[in-house]
Write a protein that holds these residues in place. Structure first.
Motif, PDB file in Angstrom:
ATOM      1  N   GLU A 133       0.835  -1.194   0.000  1.00 32.84           N
ATOM      2  CA  GLU A 133       0.000   0.000   0.000  1.00 32.84           C
ATOM      3  C   GLU A 133       0.873   1.248   0.000  1.00 32.84           C
ATOM      4  N   ALA A 134       0.643   2.117  -0.985  1.00 31.41           N
ATOM      5  CA  ALA A 134       1.394   3.373  -1.058  1.00 31.41           C
ATOM      6  C   ALA A 134       1.045   4.248   0.140  1.00 31.41           C
ATOM      7  N   GLY A 135       2.032   4.928   0.659  1.00 30.33           N
ATOM      8  CA  GLY A 135       1.811   5.838   1.772  1.00 30.33           C
ATOM      9  C   GLY A 135       1.949   5.206   3.139  1.00 30.33           C
ATOM     10  N   SER A 136       1.600   3.908   3.248  1.00 29.28           N
ATOM     11  CA  SER A 136       1.692   3.241   4.554  1.00 29.28           C
ATOM     12  C   SER A 136       2.782   2.187   4.594  1.00 29.28           C
ATOM     13  N   GLY A 137       3.049   1.564   3.422  1.00 30.91           N
ATOM     14  CA  GLY A 137       4.028   0.490   3.385  1.00 30.91           C
ATOM     15  C   GLY A 137       3.490  -0.845   3.833  1.00 30.91           C
ATOM     16  N   ASP A 138       2.181  -0.949   4.079  1.00 28.92           N
ATOM     17  CA  ASP A 138       1.593  -2.221   4.488  1.00 28.92           C
ATOM     18  C   ASP A 138       1.573  -3.203   3.326  1.00 28.92           C
ATOM     19  N   ILE A 139       1.918  -4.448   3.590  1.00 29.63           N
ATOM     20  CA  ILE A 139       1.724  -5.504   2.609  1.00 29.63           C
ATOM     21  C   ILE A 139       0.258  -5.924   2.665  1.00 29.63           C
ATOM     22  N   VAL A 140      -0.398  -5.895   1.533  1.00 23.78           N
ATOM     23  CA  VAL A 140      -1.835  -6.173   1.470  1.00 23.78           C
ATOM     24  C   VAL A 140      -2.056  -7.592   0.969  1.00 23.78           C
ATOM     25  N   THR A 141      -2.788  -8.363   1.751  1.00 23.31           N
ATOM     26  CA  THR A 141      -3.148  -9.725   1.364  1.00 23.31           C
ATOM     27  C   THR A 141      -4.343  -9.674   0.423  1.00 23.31           C
ATOM     28  N   LEU A 142      -4.269 -10.450  -0.655  1.00 21.85           N
ATOM     29  CA  LEU A 142      -5.334 -10.456  -1.645  1.00 21.85           C
ATOM     30  C   LEU A 142      -6.307 -11.600  -1.403  1.00 21.85           C
ATOM     31  N   SER A 143      -7.499 -11.472  -2.006  1.00 17.27           N
ATOM     32  CA  SER A 143      -8.444 -12.583  -1.993  1.00 17.27           C
ATOM     33  C   SER A 143      -7.818 -13.769  -2.709  1.00 17.27           C
ATOM     34  N   PRO A 144      -8.231 -14.993  -2.374  1.00 18.54           N
ATOM     35  CA  PRO A 144      -7.675 -16.171  -3.038  1.00 18.54           C
ATOM     36  C   PRO A 144      -7.833 -16.076  -4.555  1.00 18.54           C
ATOM     37  N   GLY A 145      -6.765 -16.410  -5.280  1.00 17.78           N
ATOM     38  CA  GLY A 145      -6.852 -16.464  -6.735  1.00 17.78           C
ATOM     39  C   GLY A 145      -6.612 -15.154  -7.436  1.00 17.78           C
ATOM     40  N   GLN A 146      -6.338 -14.057  -6.703  1.00 14.85           N
ATOM     41  CA  GLN A 146      -6.072 -12.771  -7.341  1.00 14.85           C
ATOM     42  C   GLN A 146      -4.605 -12.710  -7.765  1.00 14.85           C
ATOM     43  N   ALA A 147      -4.387 -12.252  -9.015  1.00 10.57           N
ATOM     44  CA  ALA A 147      -3.015 -12.213  -9.511  1.00 10.57           C
ATOM     45  C   ALA A 147      -2.680 -10.913 -10.223  1.00 10.57           C
ATOM     46  N   GLY A 148      -3.645 -10.059 -10.476  1.00 12.86           N
ATOM     47  CA  GLY A 148      -3.362  -8.811 -11.170  1.00 12.86           C
ATOM     48  C   GLY A 148      -4.106  -8.706 -12.477  1.00 12.86           C
ATOM     49  N   ASP A 149      -3.547  -7.925 -13.407  1.00  9.02           N
ATOM     50  CA  ASP A 149      -4.261  -7.622 -14.641  1.00  9.02           C
ATOM     51  C   ASP A 149      -4.049  -8.685 -15.713  1.00  9.02           C
ATOM     52  N   HIS A 150      -4.802  -8.551 -16.807  1.00  4.81           N
ATOM     53  CA  HIS A 150      -4.699  -9.392 -17.991  1.00  4.81           C
ATOM     54  C   HIS A 150      -4.976 -10.872 -17.695  1.00  4.81           C
ATOM     55  N   GLY A 151      -5.975 -11.132 -16.865  1.00  9.97           N
ATOM     56  CA  GLY A 151      -6.340 -12.510 -16.576  1.00  9.97           C
ATOM     57  C   GLY A 151      -6.893 -13.210 -17.804  1.00  9.97           C
ATOM     58  N   VAL A 152      -6.557 -14.471 -17.948  1.00  8.24           N
ATOM     59  CA  VAL A 152      -7.043 -15.298 -19.063  1.00  8.24           C
ATOM     60  C   VAL A 152      -7.962 -16.369 -18.500  1.00  8.24           C
ATOM     61  N   LEU A 153      -9.143 -16.495 -19.087  1.00  5.27           N
ATOM     62  CA  LEU A 153     -10.114 -17.498 -18.662  1.00  5.27           C
ATOM     63  C   LEU A 153     -10.003 -18.710 -19.572  1.00  5.27           C
ATOM     64  N   VAL A 154      -9.917 -19.896 -18.965  1.00  2.00           N
ATOM     65  CA  VAL A 154      -9.759 -21.145 -19.711  1.00  2.00           C
ATOM     66  C   VAL A 154     -10.896 -22.086 -19.333  1.00  2.00           C
TER      67      VAL A 154
END
Length: 646
Positions: free
Chosen positions: A266-287
């Motif tokens: 997180e910008a400004g705080s430096g906290d590491i943010v835990t994501l929901s299961p299965g989140q990886a970022g942009d450009h996801g591909v569905l199979v």
């Protein structure tokens, strides 16, 4: 109780790259072979189409493969939610109708009345030109940045820190400095601890977004800063610094690559943010379950195309659009005077002498396709098209599918569709979504039957196109993503593993969260969901009565629709105190797969307007063209007037 269960057997968005050509032929598969899913029985008839109105939907008479008229968006009665849902259903039937006036018996969405979006340009369809699809349905947040969902299911936009980039950070004394970051690890209190190339900690506590982390094209981000200069610095440089500071203040996430996978700080705080299961970022591909990649395309109708062109032509349709001035963004057409201005502009600039379906107003469509050969009976029961799709080497490295440079001509089948359009009094547009009945199961929900709230337990028993049969433990997880740099499809796991099919679950059945009041009219989730179930049931019954149960359109279901109160700028889903109504937690399982949240509640996941929001600098009450992610970045048509001048 069974719901949306397939009885068939199986056979063996846009901004990302990965373009493929879709050739001319849009044809209908023979319905029925794909199996029948079951809507819950005997819903209260709270949203139905009177027989006379249903008959009027069709150009001649209701029947198998008969063409449908577009809904009259100019005359939409906005007094109740059901009318918006009926508008949605009619528009889908129109778009997927056979079009007698089109070459080679194409469907309306393939006719000359629609333009395909190709790398920022509008390409008129003529039944011959190839169509372009995208390999991923990248979603963008309210500021135009990609996003992920954190562990609570909240939308968090992020910037990507370039490899070996210097991070600007504030130390304990408040002074700023730049340090070269080699690695990131969790430190005390969940704070990110940054390491240099020697593996030694760098004393930084509050990493900041820098101008170098911003995309080259600012787009919606420009709304975060005024285009002014400071200290003699160039305007563009000053603008990017202001935007970076604004993003730090908003505490967006910073995606930092490490040897063990990306870390989101997180910008400004430096906290590491835990994501929901299965989140990886942009450009996801569905199979799909049969390893079929989902492809996407975007279309707009002629009203949309000529309106955009008029707005971006000096002395065209007022106000002239200026991407740097939110006061010029304007509203999508909602009235006859708006439509007349578009007609007049088109005629004066080499456009058609008339826009035959102009009363549909501005329409934007996003479509999701898979290779038909991977579906039961080769895609019978689907709307299909011929396509040139890229060939991937999936065997050399099962975790990294490399393009071979070849394409294969094949048939693709429609599995999902967003239908978006402006209507009387609603410039924010109505956002409706449709899916094929065999796509994926629904989570638990309730509807109304016999005047009583009736629960429908989730039934994952398949087979499904996008989920294995039976309960799964990793629903809606992003397992692969498109790498724009080398055009590969790669595993998101760390370390990488063989790319596997996705398991999809509709967390908010029919676009309705399980908690709170869904909209201004429906007091409970069951009442809201019942309107969609009731309309789907009614339309299917009417199609069956005229011998159209084998029409491929029969196999697609309205999953819901959303809009805002009075066409106002979106302020959030109604259950959370906002003005977004209808089925206000709407998501399409083929497009917003990875953004549905981790449960059925309104506090988890996103809806259409979470991304399609208004520019933050706008001051008018109604939503502007900024709700569309393509309006600002799409080039106007080349008109005859331009050609003569050049």
């Amino acid at each position: 109780m069974k719901h949306l269960r397939s009885s068939c057997s199986r056979s063996s968005w846009l901004r990302a790259g990965g373009i493929v050509g879709l050739a001319a032929s849009l044809a209908a598969g023979i319905a029925g072979a794909a199996g029948a899913q079951v809507l819950p029985p005997s819903p209260d008839p709270t949203c139905t189409v009177p027989q006379q109105d249903f008959t009027g939907w069709f150009k001649s008479k209701p029947g198998l493969n008969q063409p449908v008229n577009p809904a009259n968006s100019l005359g939409l009665d906005t007094s109740n939610n059901c009318n918006f849902y009926k508008w949605s259903a009619q528009m889908f039937l129109w778009l997927t109708s056979p079009d007698a006036g089109t070459l080679h018996d194409k469907r309306v969405l393939r006719s000359e009345a629609f333009y395909r979006l190709d790398q920022g340009n509008l390409i008129k369809q003529d039944g011959i030109l190839a169509r372009n699809l995208s390999l991923s349905a990248t979603k963008f947040g309210p500021d135009g940045l990609p996003f992920v969902l954190d562990a609570k299911g909240h939308l968090r936009e992020f910037v990507t820190v370039p490899d070996r980039a210097g991070l600007t950070a504030s130390n304990a004394l408040g002074a700023e400095g730049t340090a070269e970051i080699a690695a990131v690890r969790a430190g005390a209190g969940g704070k990110a601890e940054f390491l240099n190339a020697e593996g030694k900690p760098i004393q930084t506590f509050a990493p900041k977004v820098t101008a170098g982390m911003l995309p080259q094209q600012l787009g919606r981000l420009a709304g975060l800063a005024a285009p002014t200069t400071t200290s003699g610095a160039p305007g563009a440089t000053s603008e990017r610094r202001q935007i970076a500071d604004a993003l730090t203040a908003k505490k967006v996430l910073m995606k930092i690559a490490t040897r063990t996978g990306p870390v989101f700080v997180e910008a400004g705080s430096g906290d590491i943010v835990t994501l929901s299961p299965g989140q990886a970022g942009d450009h996801g591909v569905l199979v799909s379950q049969n390893d079929a990649i989902v492809y996407y395309e975007v279309l707009v109708n002629d009203v949309y195309a000529w309106y955009l062109t008029g707005r971006k032509t000096p002395n065209g349709i007022a106000p002239t659009y200026d991407a740097d001035d939110p006061a010029t963004f304007g509203l999508f057409p909602t009235s006859q005077p708006d439509l007349t201005a578009i007609f007049d502009f088109a005629k004066k600039h080499g456009g058609p002498s008339s826009l035959a379906d102009g009363n549909a107003l501005a329409v934007e469509v996003k479509l999701a396709w898979v290779e038909a050969a991977t579906l039961p009976d080769g895609g019978k029961g689907y709307i299909t098209a011929q396509a040139e799709v890229p060939e991937y080497d999936r065997t050399t490295n099962p975790a990294d599918w490399a393009p071979t440079g070849k394409t294969n001509r094949t048939q693709v089948a429609l599995v999902g569709a967003h239908v978006v359009g402006s209507t009387n009094g609603h410039p924010e547009m109505v956002w409706a979504t449709f899916e094929h009945q065999a796509n994926a199961p629904l989570a638990d929900y309730s509807y109304m039957s016999g005047g009583k709230e009736t629960p429908v337990p989730s039934n994952p028993t398949g087979p499904w196109t996008f989920s294995a049969s039976g309960p799964q433990t990793n629903y809606n997880a992003q397992l692969a993503q498109y790498d724009k740099a080398n055009q590969h499809i790669v595993s998101t796991a760390s370390p990488p593993v063989k790319i596997a099919p996705n398991d999809v679950l509709h967390q908010k059945a029919w676009g309705v969260a399980s908690d709170g009041q869904p909209n201004q009219a429906d007091k409970t989730p069951a009442i809201a969901a019942n309107q969609i179930v009731s309309l789907n049931t009614d339309i299917r019954a009417k199609l069956s009565a005229v011998g159209a149960a084998s029409d491929p359109r029969f196999n697609y279901l309205l999953m819901g629709a959303t809009w805002t109160l009075g066409g106002a700028r979106p302020t959030g889903p109604f259950p959370q105190g906002g003005n977004e109504i209808g089925t206000s937690m709407l998501a399409n399982g083929t497009m917003e797969t990875f953004a549905q949240g981790n449960d059925t509640k309104s506090t988890s996941g996103t809806n259409c307007f979470a991304c399609h929001s208004s520019n933050p600098k706008e001051t008018q009450a109604q939503a502007s063209t900024s709700v569309s992610h393509i309006f600002g970045s799409t080039n106007p048509l080349k008109t005859s007037v331009e050609s003569k001048e050049k």
